[in-house]
Scaffold this motif. Structure first.
Motif, mmCIF file in Angstrom:
data_model
loop_
_atom_site.group_PDB
_atom_site.id
_atom_site.type_symbol
_atom_site.label_atom_id
_atom_site.label_comp_id
_atom_site.label_asym_id
_atom_site.label_seq_id
_atom_site.Cartn_x
_atom_site.Cartn_y
_atom_site.Cartn_z
ATOM 1 N N ASN A 148 0.821 -1.212 0.000
ATOM 2 C CA ASN A 148 0.000 0.000 0.000
ATOM 3 C C ASN A 148 0.855 1.263 0.000
ATOM 4 O O ASN A 148 0.335 2.370 -0.061
ATOM 5 N N LYS A 149 2.182 1.110 0.111
ATOM 6 C CA LYS A 149 3.104 2.244 0.083
ATOM 7 C C LYS A 149 4.343 1.851 -0.700
ATOM 8 O O LYS A 149 4.503 0.701 -1.109
ATOM 9 N N THR A 150 5.236 2.803 -0.894
ATOM 10 C CA THR A 150 6.492 2.508 -1.588
ATOM 11 C C THR A 150 7.273 1.461 -0.805
ATOM 12 O O THR A 150 7.503 1.611 0.398
ATOM 13 N N ILE A 151 7.697 0.410 -1.482
ATOM 14 C CA ILE A 151 8.430 -0.660 -0.808
ATOM 15 C C ILE A 151 9.866 -0.245 -0.528
ATOM 16 O O ILE A 151 10.388 -0.436 0.560
ATOM 17 N N GLY A 152 10.533 0.329 -1.517
ATOM 18 C CA GLY A 152 11.911 0.781 -1.333
ATOM 19 C C GLY A 152 12.903 -0.349 -1.498
ATOM 20 O O GLY A 152 12.725 -1.260 -2.319
ATOM 21 N N ASP A 153 13.982 -0.304 -0.724
ATOM 22 C CA ASP A 153 15.044 -1.302 -0.846
ATOM 23 C C ASP A 153 14.564 -2.665 -0.351
ATOM 24 O O ASP A 153 13.954 -2.779 0.716
ATOM 25 N N VAL A 154 14.872 -3.689 -1.125
ATOM 26 C CA VAL A 154 14.533 -5.069 -0.770
ATOM 27 C C VAL A 154 15.811 -5.894 -0.802
ATOM 28 O O VAL A 154 16.578 -5.814 -1.763
ATOM 29 N N LYS A 155 16.026 -6.675 0.260
ATOM 30 C CA LYS A 155 17.177 -7.579 0.301
ATOM 31 C C LYS A 155 16.661 -8.989 0.574
ATOM 32 O O LYS A 155 15.781 -9.188 1.409
ATOM 33 N N ILE A 156 17.207 -9.954 -0.142
ATOM 34 C CA ILE A 156 16.883 -11.356 0.080
ATOM 35 C C ILE A 156 18.122 -12.037 0.649
ATOM 36 O O ILE A 156 19.217 -11.940 0.080
ATOM 37 N N TYR A 157 17.926 -12.712 1.795
ATOM 38 C CA TYR A 157 19.022 -13.370 2.504
ATOM 39 C C TYR A 157 18.851 -14.882 2.423
ATOM 40 O O TYR A 157 17.732 -15.404 2.434
ATOM 41 N N ASN A 158 19.976 -15.597 2.378
ATOM 42 C CA ASN A 158 19.907 -17.042 2.571
ATOM 43 C C ASN A 158 19.966 -17.344 4.065
ATOM 44 O O ASN A 158 20.064 -16.430 4.892
ATOM 45 N N LEU B 128 22.229 -18.430 5.818
ATOM 46 C CA LEU B 128 23.507 -18.060 6.439
ATOM 47 C C LEU B 128 23.590 -16.568 6.725
ATOM 48 O O LEU B 128 24.598 -16.075 7.222
ATOM 49 N N GLY B 129 22.529 -15.846 6.420
ATOM 50 C CA GLY B 129 22.509 -14.411 6.654
ATOM 51 C C GLY B 129 23.186 -13.611 5.564
ATOM 52 O O GLY B 129 23.411 -12.407 5.718
ATOM 53 N N GLN B 130 23.506 -14.242 4.434
ATOM 54 C CA GLN B 130 24.183 -13.556 3.337
ATOM 55 C C GLN B 130 23.159 -12.962 2.368
ATOM 56 O O GLN B 130 22.149 -13.604 2.054
ATOM 57 N N ILE B 131 23.409 -11.741 1.916
ATOM 58 C CA ILE B 131 22.530 -11.111 0.936
ATOM 59 C C ILE B 131 22.783 -11.748 -0.423
ATOM 60 O O ILE B 131 23.907 -11.755 -0.931
ATOM 61 N N VAL B 132 21.729 -12.309 -1.018
ATOM 62 C CA VAL B 132 21.877 -12.952 -2.324
ATOM 63 C C VAL B 132 21.228 -12.134 -3.431
ATOM 64 O O VAL B 132 21.572 -12.301 -4.604
ATOM 65 N N ILE B 133 20.292 -11.255 -3.071
ATOM 66 C CA ILE B 133 19.660 -10.357 -4.032
ATOM 67 C C ILE B 133 19.378 -9.036 -3.338
ATOM 68 O O ILE B 133 18.915 -9.020 -2.194
ATOM 69 N N ALA B 134 19.650 -7.926 -4.008
ATOM 70 C CA ALA B 134 19.304 -6.587 -3.496
ATOM 71 C C ALA B 134 18.696 -5.793 -4.641
ATOM 72 O O ALA B 134 19.235 -5.763 -5.753
ATOM 73 N N LYS B 135 17.560 -5.146 -4.357
ATOM 74 C CA LYS B 135 16.857 -4.428 -5.405
ATOM 75 C C LYS B 135 15.989 -3.345 -4.786
ATOM 76 O O LYS B 135 15.583 -3.448 -3.628
ATOM 77 N N THR B 136 15.690 -2.302 -5.536
ATOM 78 C CA THR B 136 14.783 -1.244 -5.091
ATOM 79 C C THR B 136 13.493 -1.330 -5.893
ATOM 80 O O THR B 136 13.524 -1.411 -7.125
ATOM 81 N N LEU B 137 12.345 -1.310 -5.168
ATOM 82 C CA LEU B 137 11.044 -1.426 -5.813
ATOM 83 C C LEU B 137 10.154 -0.253 -5.438
ATOM 84 O O LEU B 137 10.358 0.389 -4.405
ATOM 85 N N LEU B 138 9.147 -0.008 -6.262
ATOM 86 C CA LEU B 138 8.116 0.973 -5.925
ATOM 87 C C LEU B 138 7.003 0.231 -5.175
ATOM 88 O O LEU B 138 7.260 -0.656 -4.392
#
Length: 475
Positions: A424-434, A436-446
């Motif tokens: 319902n609002k701007t999502i902004g930065d999105v990070k996907i972690y495995n 192990l706590g490691q960032i595997v995907i980072a992206k900015t969304l509306l």
């Protein structure tokens, strides 16, 4: 004066070293592991193995907080008795002592607490119900000790479980040889003088139950004492206000029944979350939770079903606020966010796995119970491997559980090639972690957007948005 300052500095240094020593016994969840145990969002405070507890098997658990000083104690069921553990220093827990079984050993032992007393049943032949005054734990100086029971109730022999409604002062033994295995009523208003109060023998053997003084949405039953029985192949709702005349309200079943095992109300008493103990083996489900809508107790309906990310068999689950703490034999404790339950959406957001070998649909060696109700936030886990004390860490802060100002939907889940986020609002930065706590995907969304996950290996991942909303997905 100079000597006094020096002493004060020395004491401060010693105190700091003492604190560091205590904290060093905690095993934080780092890179997806707390020592040998897989985890996400929970640190291991301390643990006692079966050998530490002088037993060969650990089963149920509950907790007690001393009202006089706020000290917390874990109560752990053993094959050969019941252990009492001081967890007031969560990084240096202490076994205070053990109450031996009343008769013989048994894999099954269950405990509940009422008015500073523990009530203990077992499937051991002739065991009855033991009563133990928990205030005795505060006077022990040399540990561990062997306790004796303060009272005993022999109105039944063996029992599978004990249920207590603290508002009414009644206990309910289920799975006894009385009342066709249905609930056996016991008046415990005088804690060390339990007395028989009847029972209810319809609707099949009762394996487990929850009893509440009803305050939910169905005003026809406001203030009544309602039992919800998990009865092997049905869920039974019974008005037990009049102990001499219990009245069936309704029953409900669900598709693909394995073994109707245990369930718990949401705090508003609208929804009931049920676990079936053998459906994962019988039908090949991932860990399944069946959610019923009890808006109308006379006409309960199946709302939806939730499947977790592993094949593990679920055992006992309990609700605290918008969180559901579910024990899974071989996948440990799973923390499930149920804030979206009215929309048919609940989702896992953290876990602590006490069985590192695998997450398969098997019984041996895994987690039996979770007790999440301590004011401190310490959580008791019991089962294969012994007793574990864990606590949520900062990676699952309160704001991560739910954000009242923003709603983020993530689908499909399990994900196939891509995952869609809408808000319902701007999502902004999105990070996907495995895990192990490691960032595997980072992206900015509306407000809406799609993220490709086709390059990820099959497994469990956590999606964290800019607004601290954490969600789990399975790829």
């Amino acid at each position: 004066m100079r000597l006094q300052i020096t002493l004060n500095i020395l004491l401060a240094i010693l105190f700091t070293l003492f604190q560091v020593t205590l904290l060093s016994s905690q095993t934080p969840c780092e890179n997806g592991m707390a020592g040998e145990f897989p985890c996400f969002g929970f640190d291991l405070q301390d643990r006692l193995s079966e050998a530490d507890l002088n037993t060969t098997f650990v089963n149920d658990s509950w907790g007690w907080t001393n009202p006089d000083d706020g000290k917390e104690y874990a109560i752990i069921g053993l094959r050969n008795g019941t252990a009492f553990v001081d967890i007031s220093n969560p990084n240096e827990i202490v076994l205070i002592g053990t109450l031996p079984t009343h008769t013989t050993e048994s894999v099954w032992r269950d405990i509940k607490v009422y008015e500073n007393h523990a009530y203990i049943v077992s499937e051991a032949n002739g065991h009855g119900m033991q009563v133990f005054d928990l205030t005795r734990l505060t006077d022990i100086t040399a540990t561990p000790v062997t306790f004796t029971e303060d009272a005993h109730y022999d109105g039944f022999g063996n029992a599978h479980n004990i249920v207590i409604n603290p508002e009414s002062g009644y206990a309910y033994a289920v799975g006894t040889q009385t009342f066709n295995g249905g609930p056996h009523f016991i008046d415990i208003s005088d804690p060390t003088n339990p007395t028989a109060a009847g029972g209810y023998g319809l609707n099949n053997y009762s394996h487990d139950a929850q009893v509440v003084t009803y305050s939910g949405p169905d005003t026809d039953y406001t203030g009544r004492e309602i039992l919800i029985g998990s009865n092997a192949n049905i869920v039974a709702l019974v008005d037990i206000t009049d102990k001499a005349n219990p009245v069936e309200i309704s029953t409900i079943t669900y598709p693909t029944i394995g073994y109707t095992h245990q369930g718990w109300f949401t705090e508003d008493q609208r929804y009931f979350l049920l676990g079936d103990e053998t459906d994962e083996i019988d039908f090949g489900f991932n860990t399944r939770t069946i959610v019923f809508d009890f808006n109308d107790l006379d006409n309960p309906v199946l709302s939806f079903e939730y499947e977790g990310p592993t094949e593990a068999i679920d055992h006992n689950g309990y609700v605290l606020g918008d969180l559901f703490y579910l024990s899974n034999y071989r996948a440990g404790m799973r923390l499930i966010n149920i804030s979206g339950i009215e929309n048919g959406s609940i989702e896992e957001m953290g876990f602590f796995d006490t069985y590192p070998a695998n997450d398969s649909a098997g019984f041996g060696g895994g987690l039996w119970n979770v007790y999440p109700y301590f004011e401190s936030g310490n959580i008791v886990l019991s089962g294969g491997g012994g007793f574990f004390l864990v606590k949520q860490n900062s990676s699952l802060g309160v704001n991560d559980i739910d954000n009242q100002d923003i709603s983020v939907a993530i689908y499909p889940n399990p994900a196939i090639d891509e995952v869609h986020l809408s808000s319902n609002k701007t999502i902004g930065d999105v990070k996907i972690y495995n895990v192990l706590g490691q960032i595997v995907i980072a992206k900015t969304l509306l407000e809406d957007g799609t993220i490709s996950v086709r390059e990820l290996n099959k497994g469990v991942y956590f999606v964290k948005t800019e607004h601290s909303t954490t969600r789990l997905i399975v790829q």
